[in-house]
Design an enzyme around this catalytic site. Sequence first.
Site, PDB file in Angstrom:
ATOM      1  N   ASP A 135     145.618  11.870  40.708  1.00  0.00           N
ATOM      2  CA  ASP A 135     145.001  10.966  41.675  1.00  0.00           C
ATOM      3  C   ASP A 135     144.699   9.616  41.030  1.00  0.00           C
ATOM      4  O   ASP A 135     143.702   8.970  41.348  1.00  0.00           O
ATOM      5  CB  ASP A 135     143.714  11.600  42.217  1.00  0.00           C
ATOM      6  CG  ASP A 135     143.211  10.910  43.475  1.00  0.00           C
ATOM      7  OD1 ASP A 135     144.029  10.272  44.160  1.00  0.00           O
ATOM      8  OD2 ASP A 135     142.004  10.988  43.759  1.00  0.00           O
ATOM      9  N   CYS A 192     146.998  26.032  66.016  1.00  0.00           N
ATOM     10  CA  CYS A 192     145.598  25.784  65.658  1.00  0.00           C
ATOM     11  C   CYS A 192     145.333  24.284  65.478  1.00  0.00           C
ATOM     12  O   CYS A 192     146.080  23.590  64.793  1.00  0.00           O
ATOM     13  CB  CYS A 192     145.242  26.517  64.364  1.00  0.00           C
ATOM     14  SG  CYS A 192     143.554  26.229  63.801  1.00  0.00           S
ATOM     15  N   CYS A 215     137.044   8.015  58.887  1.00  0.00           N
ATOM     16  CA  CYS A 215     136.804   9.212  58.084  1.00  0.00           C
ATOM     17  C   CYS A 215     135.492   9.088  57.293  1.00  0.00           C
ATOM     18  O   CYS A 215     135.280   8.104  56.583  1.00  0.00           O
ATOM     19  CB  CYS A 215     137.976   9.440  57.142  1.00  0.00           C
ATOM     20  SG  CYS A 215     137.768  10.850  56.044  1.00  0.00           S
ATOM     21  N   CYS A 242     133.075  14.649  53.159  1.00  0.00           N
ATOM     22  CA  CYS A 242     132.952  15.497  54.349  1.00  0.00           C
ATOM     23  C   CYS A 242     133.980  16.613  54.233  1.00  0.00           C
ATOM     24  O   CYS A 242     135.135  16.366  53.890  1.00  0.00           O
ATOM     25  CB  CYS A 242     133.205  14.668  55.610  1.00  0.00           C
ATOM     26  SG  CYS A 242     133.178  15.621  57.147  1.00  0.00           S
ATOM     27  N   CYS A 245     136.737  19.549  58.188  1.00  0.00           N
ATOM     28  CA  CYS A 245     138.082  20.010  58.544  1.00  0.00           C
ATOM     29  C   CYS A 245     138.506  21.211  57.702  1.00  0.00           C
ATOM     30  O   CYS A 245     139.336  22.022  58.134  1.00  0.00           O
ATOM     31  CB  CYS A 245     139.096  18.873  58.420  1.00  0.00           C
ATOM     32  SG  CYS A 245     139.261  18.182  56.760  1.00  0.00           S
ATOM     33  N   CYS A 249     138.846  25.656  58.889  1.00  0.00           N
ATOM     34  CA  CYS A 249     140.233  26.104  58.762  1.00  0.00           C
ATOM     35  C   CYS A 249     140.310  27.615  58.518  1.00  0.00           C
ATOM     36  O   CYS A 249     139.739  28.115  57.543  1.00  0.00           O
ATOM     37  CB  CYS A 249     140.924  25.357  57.625  1.00  0.00           C
ATOM     38  SG  CYS A 249     142.638  25.878  57.372  1.00  0.00           S
TER      39      CYS A 249
END
Length: 375
Positions: A135, A192, A215, A242, A245, A249
């Site tokens: 990253d 989904c 976001c 956050c 999501c 899942c």
Amino acid sequence: MDYALLAGKIKQWAFELGFQKAGISDVDLSEHEPELQRWLDANYHGEMDWMARHGMMRARPDELLPGTIRVISVRMDYLPPEAQFASNLSDPNQAYISRYALGRDYHKLVRNKLKVLGEKIKQEVGEYGYRPFVDSAPILERPLAQKAGLGWTGKHSLILDKQAGSWFFLGELLVDLPLPVDAPQPNQCGKCVACMTSCPTQAIVEEGVVDSRRCISYLTIEFDGVIPVEFRKAMGNRIYGCDDCQLVCPWNRFSNITAEQDFHRRKVFVSSDLVTLFEWSETEFLKHMQGSAIRRIGHNQWLRNLSIAMGNAPYNERIIRALQSRLGQNSNLDIHINWALEEQQNKQTISPSSSIHTKKERLIRIVKKGLTRDA
């Protein structure tokens, strides 16, 4: 050189170094260039100017290291045993910090392990070209991980693995060795859309596409300006990142707890009371966040995020006093503190404590009336 045998050894070495999975892909990401350009043209990168500055280099690993023909992608699980998932997300007086940031910053740890992997390969094959990334460079790590068989891209844009969910970090080792490549996993999200519908700010604008400007992770981490009023209440008590999501899942039911001690929750986060965290001085913030990914946002941004969470919390005079004590320190911070104070004051007349008190008094009056009537 038996490259198929070498590929097997590389995956075993990666496992021994603490990676849960490794896969190999070629460097052709040309099919992702149009979608990357559309994402940039829509300004979904917000104020992350570096995303646009590097342009299509992200889809061309061989421009980062000339001669690269393969990418070894690795996965390292990070879910700490003390994560408690969303337990403190439901407590508005506690700060919610993204699970990946509860322990030490992963960048250096994962990169150092990739360096060791690179050196192990060197001992096997002699001099060769390689370069590790975590990253830290303009590279499309998720498409590469998908090509390498580490998972598929979920509708939230994260990589999902049917045996591990999505609670893991990715890293890449660029090499100039003609290793055999792995097959991608089939997409298993089906119909989904839990991640899309659960996003507090509706940042997932279409399958696999996130508008960073909406976001909460971007707003609390990458963005250092004034957070738009329209998103503040939706942020709730999320002060750094956050996970919504991921929390919803279905595939994350299969996630593994990390064995890496550095990713375990810091003691300072055992209790994440909003006011306590807000009262940290800059010196205390830097001390407590030494070696943490959170440190890079700085004290003022930390306070900005906390002030919004405090505005969203139930009415509390302790919160009001803490907010007022920091007024006048920073104009950007003042905007958020004043908003939080207004939110607190609006709740004063309907605070849970006053409501309970009123109900108790009413009940006492009713009982007294009944006793009087009976007498």
